[in-house]
Design an enzyme around this catalytic site. Structure first.
Site, PDB file in Angstrom:
ATOM      1  N   HIS A 272       0.894  -1.310  -0.012  1.00 10.85           N
ATOM      2  CA  HIS A 272      -0.464   0.042  -0.027  1.00 10.85           C
ATOM      3  C   HIS A 272       0.543   1.393   0.112  1.00 10.85           C
ATOM      4  O   HIS A 272       0.503   2.103  -1.115  1.00 10.85           O
ATOM      5  CB  HIS A 272      -0.872  -0.129   1.103  1.00 10.85           C
ATOM      6  CG  HIS A 272      -1.998  -1.195   1.054  1.00 10.85           C
ATOM      7  ND1 HIS A 272      -2.689  -1.922  -0.444  1.00 10.85           N
ATOM      8  CD2 HIS A 272      -2.285  -2.111   2.366  1.00 10.85           C
ATOM      9  CE1 HIS A 272      -3.313  -2.674   0.354  1.00 10.85           C
ATOM     10  NE2 HIS A 272      -3.197  -3.398   1.599  1.00 10.85           N
ATOM     11  N   ASP A 323      -4.806  -8.352  -3.941  1.00 10.52           N
ATOM     12  CA  ASP A 323      -5.223  -8.311  -1.818  1.00 10.52           C
ATOM     13  C   ASP A 323      -6.450  -8.636  -0.983  1.00 10.52           C
ATOM     14  O   ASP A 323      -6.855  -9.923  -1.244  1.00 10.52           O
ATOM     15  CB  ASP A 323      -5.364  -6.265  -1.724  1.00 10.52           C
ATOM     16  CG  ASP A 323      -5.329  -6.508   0.013  1.00 10.52           C
ATOM     17  OD1 ASP A 323      -5.582  -7.065   0.722  1.00 10.52           O
ATOM     18  OD2 ASP A 323      -4.792  -4.823   0.016  1.00 10.52           O
TER      19      ASP A 323
HETATM   20 ZN    ZN Z   1      -3.021  -6.523   2.824  1.00 10.86          ZN
END
Ligand code: ZN
Length: 446
Positions: A272, A323
């Site tokens: 991220h 994810d």
């Molecule tokens: Zn994750």
């Protein structure tokens, strides 16, 4: 699964390390590329592949069990934190058999999307309540078996997860539903992962730090030291709240905290990396850490848009992950990377098609500890993905812009180390949608 066969493939287009070329013949022998010839028309006996042939894609950030949340958690309001409560509802129902069934179908869905290697960020270690299975790595082994059955490689990123959050008063104890994630200490985590042993030719181990929320500062060095040859991944600054909590507790940003603890280096991947300062970007770039951007998750969870171009310019390779699997389509992640940059910057062309392809293929494989995969070149692992150029989405496109036009539905053939896993858009396991449905219905509340 078919056995690896020595075969010569021919295609109209292929994306080689130097770019897109026409009329390619590719020889696969013993799971590696024996020759890759451009400007070489097909010869009798060659197996034709449709469209454009790409290297295999690496999905660098996966939580397989989140696949059970797709289409069940995107409505209404709430935040990352309310989404997390729904995720725990599923986690509590998983045992090794259910985990294997869900992960096998999820990894098969990945193969259908051209993914030849997955990085599984695995923290569902123990039984509900924290009791150990007879083999304390039983849940991790279920994931490794799932990848084998789905025909893809896996890097099992075994994740250290010790505390239930962070605030100005320090780390909070685990909630009831988090007890199964924890080994109690980083030393106990290291002891357990040391028992992983040889996971098979298709699998390797890696280490992960769940986040600065879940691993206290004084435990970080133990995870880093576990095995210097392993990839090392961590969630980093996905939420502004995490930055605030880290500052309140430690007086520094999460990036500064992990940099000072020796976490950052070329084997590190920060997942991220959404809310960073200029100093944080310089630290990650200076360490040559990879950055796993997960745009379809970051938009679903209203996380924000990370500084991908600035990170790439600072020498941090950009890689991609699906994810939480709201979408399993790495073309969509690659487009998200570029399109989010456009929206944030007011400029087009922030990442070139070649940079997007590198993020999908060789940079991603390197971040998962497979540096000899992700390229169509002699000696590399023989992974390839043939993408149709005659679908309603891709008809008439310039092949160099395939990542900006195609979807996972355009993937026709997927070969992993010489084995055909997907042919004609169908997985060798058969009805993957049916297997997903069966696995998910068993886990979700009616
Ligand atoms: Zn994750």
């Amino acid at each position: 699964m078919s056995e690896a066969a020595n075969t010569t493939y021919a295609a109209d287009y292929a994306w080689l390390p130097g770019g897109v070329v026409r009329d390619v013949r590719i020889r696969v022998a013993d799971g590696r590329f024996e020759f890759v010839l451009a400007g070489a028309p097909a010869e009798p006996g060659d197996e034709r592949l449709p469209g454009i042939v790409l290297a295999g894609f690496a999905n660098t950030h996966s939580h397989a069990f989140h696949r059970a949340l797709r289409g069940r958690t995107h409505d209404g309001g709430g935040t990352f934190w309310t989404w997390r409560e729904r995720m725990y509802d599923v986690a509590v129902r998983l045992d090794p058999a259910a985990y294997l069934a869900l992960a096998r179908a999820t990894y098969a869905e990945m193969a259908l999307a051209g993914i030849t290697c997955v990085g599984e960020f695995h923290y569902l270690h123990h039984a509900p309540g924290g009791a150990r299975y007879a083999d304390p790595n039983e849940m991790g082994r279920a994931l490794v078996a799932a990848a084998a059955e789905a025909g893809i490689r896996i890097t099992l990123l075994d994740t250290c997860y010790l505390t239930g959050g962070l605030d100005a008063f320090g780390h909070k104890s685990l909630g009831e539903e988090q007890l199964r994630f924890s080994d109690g200490s980083a030393a106990a985590w290291a002891q357990r992962v040391a028992q992983l042993g040889d996971l098979g030719a298709h699998a390797r181990a890696g280490a992960a730090i769940h986040s600065v929320r879940a691993v206290p500062r004084d435990q970080l060095a133990t995870v880093v030291a576990a095995d210097a040859s392993w990839p090392l991944h961590l969630h980093l600054s996905e939420q502004r709240t995490e930055n605030e909590q880290c500052r309140d507790a430690y007086g520094v940003s999460p990036t500064r905290l992990v940099a000072d603890a020796g976490v950052l280096g070329p084997r590190t991947t920060a997942v991220h990396a959404t809310h960073l300062s200029a100093a944080d970007i310089a630290l990650l770039g200076g360490a040559h850490a990879s950055i796993s951007m997960c745009p379809t998750t970051e938009r679903d969870l209203a996380d924000g848009i990370g500084p991908a171009r600035a990170l790439a310019d600072a020498a941090a390779p950009i890689v991609l992950g699906s994810d939480q699997h709201a979408v399993i389509d790495l073309f969509e992640e690659a487009r998200g990377l570029e399109m989010d940059e456009r929206l944030a910057s007011g400029q087009r062309g922030r990442f070139s098609p070649a940079e997007l392809m590198a993020a999908l293929t060789d940079a991603g494989h390197a971040a998962l500890g497979w540096p000899d995969a992700g390229r169509l070149e002699v000696g590399a692992r023989a992974d390839l993905v043939a993408v149709r150029l005659d679908s309603v989405r891709t008809a008439g496109i310039d092949p160099i812009q395939v990542a900006l036009a195609a979807t996972a539905a355009d993937v026709d053939t997927v070969i992993v180390e010489g084995r055909v896993v997907v042919r004609g858009g169908r997985h060798v396991l058969g009805d993957v949608a049916g297997q997903l449905a069966t696995a998910i219905v068993a886990l979700v509340r009616p």
